[in-house]
Design a protein around this motif. Structure first.
Motif, PDB file in Angstrom:
ATOM      1  N   CYS A 207      -4.917   0.787  -1.398  1.00 56.46           N
ATOM      2  CA  CYS A 207      -4.855   2.139  -0.841  1.00 56.46           C
ATOM      3  C   CYS A 207      -3.495   2.279  -0.176  1.00 56.46           C
ATOM      4  CB  CYS A 207      -5.979   2.349   0.155  1.00 56.46           C
ATOM      5  SG  CYS A 207      -5.899   3.922   1.043  1.00 56.46           S
ATOM      6  N   THR A 208      -2.613   2.979  -0.836  1.00 62.16           N
ATOM      7  CA  THR A 208      -1.269   3.172  -0.303  1.00 62.16           C
ATOM      8  C   THR A 208      -1.226   4.455   0.506  1.00 62.16           C
ATOM      9  OG1 THR A 208      -0.359   2.049  -2.231  1.00 62.16           O
ATOM     10  CG2 THR A 208       1.153   3.357  -0.907  1.00 62.16           C
ATOM     11  N   ALA A 209      -0.705   4.341   1.717  1.00 62.00           N
ATOM     12  CA  ALA A 209      -0.689   5.489   2.619  1.00 62.00           C
ATOM     13  C   ALA A 209       0.729   5.981   2.871  1.00 62.00           C
ATOM     14  CB  ALA A 209      -1.332   5.108   3.945  1.00 62.00           C
ATOM     15  N   SER A 210       0.845   7.252   3.141  1.00 63.21           N
ATOM     16  CA  SER A 210       2.108   7.842   3.578  1.00 63.21           C
ATOM     17  C   SER A 210       1.804   8.899   4.622  1.00 63.21           C
ATOM     18  CB  SER A 210       2.878   8.439   2.400  1.00 63.21           C
ATOM     19  OG  SER A 210       2.135   9.452   1.776  1.00 63.21           O
ATOM     20  N   GLY A 211       2.765   9.146   5.495  1.00 64.72           N
ATOM     21  CA  GLY A 211       2.569  10.134   6.545  1.00 64.72           C
ATOM     22  C   GLY A 211       1.942   9.574   7.809  1.00 64.72           C
ATOM     23  N   PHE A 212       1.539   8.314   7.785  1.00 59.48           N
ATOM     24  CA  PHE A 212       1.007   7.647   8.962  1.00 59.48           C
ATOM     25  C   PHE A 212       1.049   6.140   8.714  1.00 59.48           C
ATOM     26  CE2 PHE A 212      -3.255   6.081   7.773  1.00 59.48           C
ATOM     27  CZ  PHE A 212      -3.383   6.660   6.527  1.00 59.48           C
ATOM     28  N   THR A 213       0.819   5.367   9.764  1.00 56.10           N
ATOM     29  CA  THR A 213       0.857   3.909   9.674  1.00 56.10           C
ATOM     30  C   THR A 213      -0.561   3.364   9.615  1.00 56.10           C
ATOM     31  OG1 THR A 213       2.921   3.859  10.930  1.00 56.10           O
ATOM     32  CG2 THR A 213       1.665   1.812  10.813  1.00 56.10           C
ATOM     33  N   VAL A 214      -0.874   2.617   8.555  1.00 56.55           N
ATOM     34  CA  VAL A 214      -2.263   2.183   8.326  1.00 56.55           C
ATOM     35  C   VAL A 214      -2.796   1.331   9.460  1.00 56.55           C
ATOM     36  CG1 VAL A 214      -2.060   2.339   5.824  1.00 56.55           C
ATOM     37  CG2 VAL A 214      -1.585   0.158   6.965  1.00 56.55           C
ATOM     38  N   SER A 215      -1.942   0.564  10.126  1.00 59.46           N
ATOM     39  CA  SER A 215      -2.422  -0.322  11.178  1.00 59.46           C
ATOM     40  C   SER A 215      -2.668   0.409  12.497  1.00 59.46           C
ATOM     41  CB  SER A 215      -1.432  -1.473  11.381  1.00 59.46           C
ATOM     42  OG  SER A 215      -0.145  -0.969  11.662  1.00 59.46           O
ATOM     43  N   ASP A 216      -2.352   1.678  12.547  1.00 57.26           N
ATOM     44  CA  ASP A 216      -2.580   2.457  13.763  1.00 57.26           C
ATOM     45  C   ASP A 216      -3.936   3.162  13.781  1.00 57.26           C
ATOM     46  OD1 ASP A 216       0.845   3.653  14.309  1.00 57.26           O
ATOM     47  OD2 ASP A 216      -0.152   1.760  14.807  1.00 57.26           O
ATOM     48  N   TYR A 217      -4.614   3.198  12.633  1.00 58.00           N
ATOM     49  CA  TYR A 217      -5.851   3.970  12.529  1.00 58.00           C
ATOM     50  C   TYR A 217      -6.899   3.243  11.698  1.00 58.00           C
ATOM     51  CZ  TYR A 217      -2.739   7.651  14.103  1.00 58.00           C
ATOM     52  OH  TYR A 217      -1.834   8.392  14.822  1.00 58.00           O
ATOM     53  N   ALA A 218      -8.125   3.714  11.823  1.00 59.48           N
ATOM     54  CA  ALA A 218      -9.210   3.183  11.005  1.00 59.48           C
ATOM     55  C   ALA A 218      -9.130   3.780   9.603  1.00 59.48           C
ATOM     56  CB  ALA A 218     -10.557   3.517  11.630  1.00 59.48           C
ATOM     57  N   ILE A 219      -9.284   2.918   8.613  1.00 59.78           N
ATOM     58  CA  ILE A 219      -9.320   3.363   7.217  1.00 59.78           C
ATOM     59  C   ILE A 219     -10.544   2.761   6.559  1.00 59.78           C
ATOM     60  CG2 ILE A 219      -8.203   3.244   4.975  1.00 59.78           C
ATOM     61  CD1 ILE A 219      -5.548   3.270   6.338  1.00 59.78           C
ATOM     62  N   GLY A 220     -11.240   3.580   5.825  1.00 61.11           N
ATOM     63  CA  GLY A 220     -12.457   3.111   5.169  1.00 61.11           C
ATOM     64  C   GLY A 220     -12.428   3.343   3.673  1.00 61.11           C
ATOM     65  N   TRP A 221     -13.371   2.717   3.018  1.00 65.98           N
ATOM     66  CA  TRP A 221     -13.592   2.920   1.592  1.00 65.98           C
ATOM     67  C   TRP A 221     -15.011   3.440   1.384  1.00 65.98           C
ATOM     68  CZ3 TRP A 221     -10.088   1.952  -2.392  1.00 65.98           C
ATOM     69  CH2 TRP A 221      -8.922   1.264  -2.039  1.00 65.98           C
ATOM     70  N   PHE A 222     -15.157   4.355   0.460  1.00 64.80           N
ATOM     71  CA  PHE A 222     -16.479   4.764   0.033  1.00 64.80           C
ATOM     72  C   PHE A 222     -16.460   4.944  -1.477  1.00 64.80           C
ATOM     73  CE2 PHE A 222     -16.013   9.296  -0.937  1.00 64.80           C
ATOM     74  CZ  PHE A 222     -14.826   9.633  -0.304  1.00 64.80           C
TER      75      PHE A 222
ATOM     76  N   GLY B 176       0.508  -4.334   6.921  1.00 63.63           N
ATOM     77  CA  GLY B 176       1.301  -3.346   7.644  1.00 63.63           C
ATOM     78  C   GLY B 176       2.679  -3.149   7.054  1.00 63.63           C
ATOM     79  N   ALA B 177       3.268  -4.230   6.556  1.00 63.89           N
ATOM     80  CA  ALA B 177       4.619  -4.138   6.008  1.00 63.89           C
ATOM     81  C   ALA B 177       4.654  -3.245   4.769  1.00 63.89           C
ATOM     82  CB  ALA B 177       5.147  -5.521   5.674  1.00 63.89           C
ATOM     83  N   LYS B 178       3.563  -3.246   4.017  1.00 62.02           N
ATOM     84  CA  LYS B 178       3.483  -2.417   2.814  1.00 62.02           C
ATOM     85  C   LYS B 178       2.758  -1.100   3.078  1.00 62.02           C
ATOM     86  CE  LYS B 178       3.585  -6.345  -0.348  1.00 62.02           C
ATOM     87  NZ  LYS B 178       2.907  -7.056  -1.455  1.00 62.02           N
ATOM     88  N   ASN B 179       2.260  -0.945   4.312  1.00 62.72           N
ATOM     89  CA  ASN B 179       1.480   0.249   4.667  1.00 62.72           C
ATOM     90  C   ASN B 179       0.353   0.488   3.660  1.00 62.72           C
ATOM     91  OD1 ASN B 179       1.334   2.066   6.865  1.00 62.72           O
ATOM     92  ND2 ASN B 179       1.998   3.752   5.546  1.00 62.72           N
ATOM     93  N   THR B 180      -0.335  -0.588   3.363  1.00 66.09           N
ATOM     94  CA  THR B 180      -1.367  -0.554   2.326  1.00 66.09           C
ATOM     95  C   THR B 180      -2.635  -1.245   2.815  1.00 66.09           C
ATOM     96  OG1 THR B 180       0.291  -0.535   0.569  1.00 66.09           O
ATOM     97  CG2 THR B 180      -1.919  -1.252  -0.040  1.00 66.09           C
ATOM     98  N   ASN B 181      -3.736  -0.685   2.431  1.00 67.12           N
ATOM     99  CA  ASN B 181      -5.055  -1.219   2.733  1.00 67.12           C
ATOM    100  C   ASN B 181      -5.637  -1.745   1.435  1.00 67.12           C
ATOM    101  OD1 ASN B 181      -8.113  -0.708   2.864  1.00 67.12           O
ATOM    102  ND2 ASN B 181      -7.550  -0.492   5.007  1.00 67.12           N
TER     103      ASN B 181
ATOM    104  N   CYS C 184     -10.359   5.694  -0.731  1.00 63.03           N
ATOM    105  CA  CYS C 184     -10.027   5.311   0.634  1.00 63.03           C
ATOM    106  C   CYS C 184      -9.825   6.599   1.428  1.00 63.03           C
ATOM    107  CB  CYS C 184      -8.808   4.408   0.693  1.00 63.03           C
ATOM    108  SG  CYS C 184      -7.304   5.075  -0.046  1.00 63.03           S
ATOM    109  N   ALA C 185     -10.119   6.527   2.712  1.00 60.61           N
ATOM    110  CA  ALA C 185     -10.091   7.738   3.513  1.00 60.61           C
ATOM    111  C   ALA C 185      -9.909   7.401   4.984  1.00 60.61           C
ATOM    112  CB  ALA C 185     -11.381   8.532   3.321  1.00 60.61           C
ATOM    113  N   THR C 186      -9.517   8.395   5.754  1.00 60.93           N
ATOM    114  CA  THR C 186      -9.351   8.227   7.189  1.00 60.93           C
ATOM    115  C   THR C 186      -9.529   9.558   7.905  1.00 60.93           C
ATOM    116  OG1 THR C 186      -7.867   7.424   8.933  1.00 60.93           O
ATOM    117  CG2 THR C 186      -6.852   8.610   7.100  1.00 60.93           C
ATOM    118  N   ASN C 187      -9.954   9.463   9.171  1.00 52.20           N
ATOM    119  CA  ASN C 187      -9.973  10.628  10.061  1.00 52.20           C
ATOM    120  C   ASN C 187      -8.818  10.565  11.040  1.00 52.20           C
ATOM    121  OD1 ASN C 187     -12.168  11.990   9.093  1.00 52.20           O
ATOM    122  ND2 ASN C 187     -13.465  11.626  10.874  1.00 52.20           N
ATOM    123  N   LEU C 188      -7.990   9.519  10.901  1.00 53.77           N
ATOM    124  CA  LEU C 188      -6.951   9.217  11.885  1.00 53.77           C
ATOM    125  C   LEU C 188      -7.574   8.962  13.259  1.00 53.77           C
ATOM    126  CD1 LEU C 188      -3.996  11.573  10.851  1.00 53.77           C
ATOM    127  CD2 LEU C 188      -4.446   9.214  10.164  1.00 53.77           C
ATOM    128  N   ASP C 189      -8.736   8.313  13.240  1.00 51.14           N
ATOM    129  CA  ASP C 189      -9.367   7.822  14.459  1.00 51.14           C
ATOM    130  C   ASP C 189      -9.027   6.352  14.638  1.00 51.14           C
ATOM    131  OD1 ASP C 189     -12.416   9.697  13.821  1.00 51.14           O
ATOM    132  OD2 ASP C 189     -10.604  10.253  14.924  1.00 51.14           O
TER     133      ASP C 189
END
Length: 121
Positions: A22-37, A72-77, A94-99
């Motif tokens: 799960c590659t993310a952009s616009g935020f840092t994956v290690s700063d928020y909860a990320i889930g899979w469904f 974190g270095a790859k900003n990937t989950n 993959c998804a997040t609420n930025l919580d």
């Protein structure tokens, strides 16, 4: 802009493994909860796993076959799926609420296109 893109799906044999990314952009994956469904035809969406800001993991499926992690270095989950079964066939998102923490079900305010996983012999 918050964006998530799942990849790594494909065809696997029963008992096999796949690793989803799960590659993310616009935020840092290690700063928020990320889930899979996952979504399978004719079934309700099913929460799979989540990792929170603090690195704590939560599995929503029984059996312990799936492991969530992040780089974190790859900003990937990642979602490592082992001992795959035909019932695991679904589109995975993959998804997040930025919580900061993992809710039940995990947040889905932002989600990308899914990746198809098919388990079949």
């Amino acid at each position: 802009e918050v964006q998530l893109q799942a990849s790594g799906g494909g065809l696997a044999q029963p008992g096999g493994s796949l690793r989803l990314s799960c590659t993310a952009s616009g935020f840092t994956v290690s700063d928020y909860a990320i889930g899979w469904f996952r979504l399978a035809p004719g079934k309700e969406h099913e929460s799979v796993s989540c990792i929170n800001r603090y690195g704590e993991k939560r599995n929503y499926l029984l059996g312990g076959r799936f492991t969530i992690s992040r780089d974190g270095a790859k900003n990937t989950n990642y979602l490592q799926m082992n001992s795959l079964k035909s019932d695991d066939t679904a589109t995975y998102y993959c998804a997040t609420n930025l919580d900061y923490t993992c809710a039940s079900p995990p947040g889905m305010r932002y989600r990308g296109e899914g990746t198809q996983v098919t388990v079949s012999s």
